[in-house]
Write a protein that holds these residues in place. Structure first.
Motif, short mmCIF file in Angstrom:
data_model
loop_
_atom_site.label_atom_id
_atom_site.label_comp_id
_atom_site.label_asym_id
_atom_site.label_seq_id
_atom_site.Cartn_x
_atom_site.Cartn_y
_atom_site.Cartn_z
N PHE A 99 0.81 -1.01 -0.15
CA PHE A 99 -0.08 -0.30 0.07
C PHE A 99 1.10 0.84 0.42
CE2 PHE A 99 -2.96 3.20 1.14
CZ PHE A 99 -4.31 2.55 0.36
N THR A 100 0.22 2.03 -0.94
CA THR A 100 1.57 3.62 -0.80
C THR A 100 0.37 4.94 -0.54
OG1 THR A 100 2.69 2.50 -2.94
CG2 THR A 100 2.42 4.42 -2.29
N THR A 101 1.17 5.98 -0.18
CA THR A 101 -0.02 6.53 0.41
C THR A 101 0.85 8.18 -0.27
OG1 THR A 101 1.08 7.14 2.68
CG2 THR A 101 -1.48 6.20 2.28
N ASN A 102 0.53 9.39 -0.22
CA ASN A 102 1.44 10.30 -0.62
C ASN A 102 1.51 11.46 0.03
OD1 ASN A 102 1.59 13.33 -2.47
ND2 ASN A 102 2.01 12.36 -3.38
N TYR A 103 2.82 12.31 1.06
CA TYR A 103 2.54 13.21 1.71
C TYR A 103 3.36 14.68 0.67
CZ TYR A 103 7.58 11.23 2.35
OH TYR A 103 8.76 10.85 1.95
N LYS A 104 2.99 14.81 -0.36
CA LYS A 104 3.60 15.92 -0.93
C LYS A 104 3.11 17.46 -0.81
CE LYS A 104 3.94 13.27 -5.46
NZ LYS A 104 3.77 13.83 -6.86
N SER A 105 2.16 17.18 -0.04
CA SER A 105 1.61 18.45 0.51
C SER A 105 2.27 18.87 1.61
CB SER A 105 -0.11 19.15 0.54
OG SER A 105 -0.65 17.56 1.48
N SER A 106 2.83 18.08 2.62
CA SER A 106 3.46 17.67 4.06
C SER A 106 4.50 18.82 3.47
CB SER A 106 4.20 16.88 4.43
OG SER A 106 3.21 15.40 4.62
N GLY A 107 5.20 19.59 4.90
CA GLY A 107 6.04 20.59 4.89
C GLY A 107 7.43 19.16 5.54
N SER A 108 8.70 20.11 5.40
CA SER A 108 9.89 19.71 5.82
C SER A 108 9.80 18.13 6.74
CB SER A 108 11.01 20.31 5.80
OG SER A 108 11.11 21.06 6.53
N ASN A 109 9.36 19.20 8.05
CA ASN A 109 8.85 18.55 9.28
C ASN A 109 8.85 17.48 9.30
OD1 ASN A 109 11.21 20.52 9.97
ND2 ASN A 109 9.83 20.97 11.88
N PHE A 141 8.95 9.53 20.65
CA PHE A 141 8.27 10.66 20.16
C PHE A 141 9.34 12.04 20.48
CE2 PHE A 141 4.44 7.98 19.69
CZ PHE A 141 5.20 7.62 18.43
N THR A 142 11.14 11.30 20.26
CA THR A 142 11.57 13.09 20.60
C THR A 142 12.39 13.07 19.40
OG1 THR A 142 13.15 11.43 21.40
CG2 THR A 142 11.68 11.90 22.84
N LYS A 143 13.21 14.74 19.90
CA LYS A 143 13.99 14.93 18.38
C LYS A 143 15.44 14.22 18.84
CE LYS A 143 16.11 19.45 17.17
NZ LYS A 143 15.66 18.93 15.36
N GLU A 144 15.96 13.19 19.70
CA GLU A 144 16.53 12.33 19.86
C GLU A 144 16.90 11.13 19.25
OE1 GLU A 144 16.61 16.01 23.02
OE2 GLU A 144 15.70 13.78 22.40
N ASN A 145 15.36 11.05 19.17
CA ASN A 145 14.92 9.55 17.90
C ASN A 145 14.80 9.92 16.63
OD1 ASN A 145 14.93 6.52 17.99
ND2 ASN A 145 12.42 7.43 18.36
N GLY A 146 14.39 10.77 16.04
CA GLY A 146 14.55 11.01 14.87
C GLY A 146 13.32 11.86 14.49
N TYR A 147 12.20 12.50 15.34
CA TYR A 147 11.53 13.45 15.53
C TYR A 147 11.87 14.85 14.90
CZ TYR A 147 9.58 8.83 15.69
OH TYR A 147 9.23 6.92 14.78
N GLU A 160 1.09 21.15 17.65
CA GLU A 160 2.28 20.85 16.88
C GLU A 160 3.14 19.98 18.22
OE1 GLU A 160 4.62 22.41 14.21
OE2 GLU A 160 2.32 22.50 13.37
N SER A 161 3.33 19.02 17.54
CA SER A 161 3.74 18.12 18.48
C SER A 161 5.35 16.76 18.01
CB SER A 161 2.61 16.37 19.14
OG SER A 161 2.39 15.81 17.61
N PHE A 162 5.96 16.26 18.76
CA PHE A 162 7.46 15.72 17.53
C PHE A 162 6.66 14.39 17.22
CE2 PHE A 162 9.87 18.51 20.76
CZ PHE A 162 11.47 18.78 19.15
N GLY A 163 6.77 13.95 16.36
CA GLY A 163 6.63 12.93 15.12
C GLY A 163 5.27 13.15 14.81
N GLY A 164 4.58 14.22 14.48
CA GLY A 164 3.35 15.15 13.78
C GLY A 164 3.20 14.46 12.73
N GLY A 165 2.53 13.55 12.01
CA GLY A 165 2.08 12.45 10.58
C GLY A 165 2.83 11.36 10.67
N ILE A 166 3.22 10.94 12.22
CA ILE A 166 3.54 9.58 12.22
C ILE A 166 2.21 9.00 11.69
CG2 ILE A 166 2.76 9.36 15.02
CD1 ILE A 166 5.81 7.68 12.97
#
Length: 270
Positions: A99-109, A141-147, A160-166
């Motif tokens: 399965f595939t979804t698209n996130y082209k409208s997402s910001g860089s974060n 969901f932390t910056k140290e873990n890549g989010y 706004e939260s760390f990991g938004g989009g997960i």
């Protein structure tokens, strides 16, 4: 002197994640379209029953009266073997769900969070009878873990939260698992509609109380591949194709009720 065996056993059990060295299961790595066997590692885990009984005997003996304070007591451990054999994993060849979804409208974060989440699922092998917990694999969901900070739903609002989009990651995996006809054991919808899948096709992640889980009910391992390319996230699930040629199925969404928002007029008197 005596000990409360139940309390000691419960204490060891509660701390087992910290004191045990868990076995790393044998697995697979997909390279250039083929699977490469990856050897696991033995673990060393506390034998709780034997350790409690040994401690009880020690405390009850005459030796206990001669033991100075802060004496260390060696727990009994057993070697745990990794799951899977090279032969068992060699059968994993067929694509049974994708399965595939698209996130082209997402910001860089948000895009980074989607890609980080996909990377944490990529290469996971789920053995027969085992259950995959999405939350356990992607948290914390932390910056140290890549989010990064990005928009997410909370009580009917976007915050706004760390990991938004997960949740797009979990949703994409959920639909791939459905295509593979794996047993979904836990799935929750969002508080508001998401736009990257059809109605009722989403899978929300929130804290420890909303998780996506599925069980491998097949008699062979399944391999999860998560890849991101050109702002598309795809999950492929590999195993053994046992369904007859020409077998098809589809999912239908039925809208039971549409609730329109109400308008409330507020008059402010100064």
């Amino acid at each position: 002197l005596t000990i409360n065996k139940q309390i000691v056993a419960q204490t060891l059990y509660n701390k087992s994640d910290k004191i045990n060295i868990k076995a790393i299961n044998n697995g697979l790595k997909r390279q250039n379209g083929t699977f490469v066997y990856v050897e696991g590692q033995e673990g060393d885990e506390v034998d709780i029953v034997t350790s409690v009984n040994t401690l009880e005997d020690l405390v009850a003996s005459d030796f206990a009266f001669a033991v100075p304070e802060n004496t260390e007591f060696a727990l009994t451990s057993v070697v745990s073997s990794p799951k899977g054999t090279k032969e068992e994993l060699s059968v994993v060849k067929d694509l049974i769900g994708t399965f595939t979804t698209n996130y082209k409208s997402s910001g860089s974060n948000r895009a980074k969070n989607v890609e980080t989440g996909a990377s944490k699922l990529n290469g996971v092998v789920v053995y027969p009878g085992d259950e995959l917990s999405f939350y356990k694999l992607v948290n914390p969901f932390t910056k140290e873990n890549g989010y990064e900070l990005a928009g997410s739903y909370l009580n009917g609002e976007t915050v706004e939260s760390f990991g938004g989009g997960i949740c797009q990651v979990s949703t994409t995996l959920y639909n791939a698992a459905l295509e593979a006809e794996l047993e979904i054991t836990q799935r929750f919808n969002h508080s508001m509609i998401v736009t990257y899948v059809d109605l009722a096709a989403d899978a929300a992640i929130a804290g420890t109380y909303k998780d996506l889980r599925f069980k491998n009910s097949y008699d062979f391992p399944v391999y999860v591949e998560g890849v991101c390319s050109n702002r598309n996230i795809t999950f492929n699930i590999y195993g053994v194709e046992t369904r007859k040629e020409g077998y098809t199925f589809n999912f239908v969404t039925e809208v039971l009720e549409t609730i329109q928002p109400t308008t409330e007029n507020i008059i402010q008197v100064e």
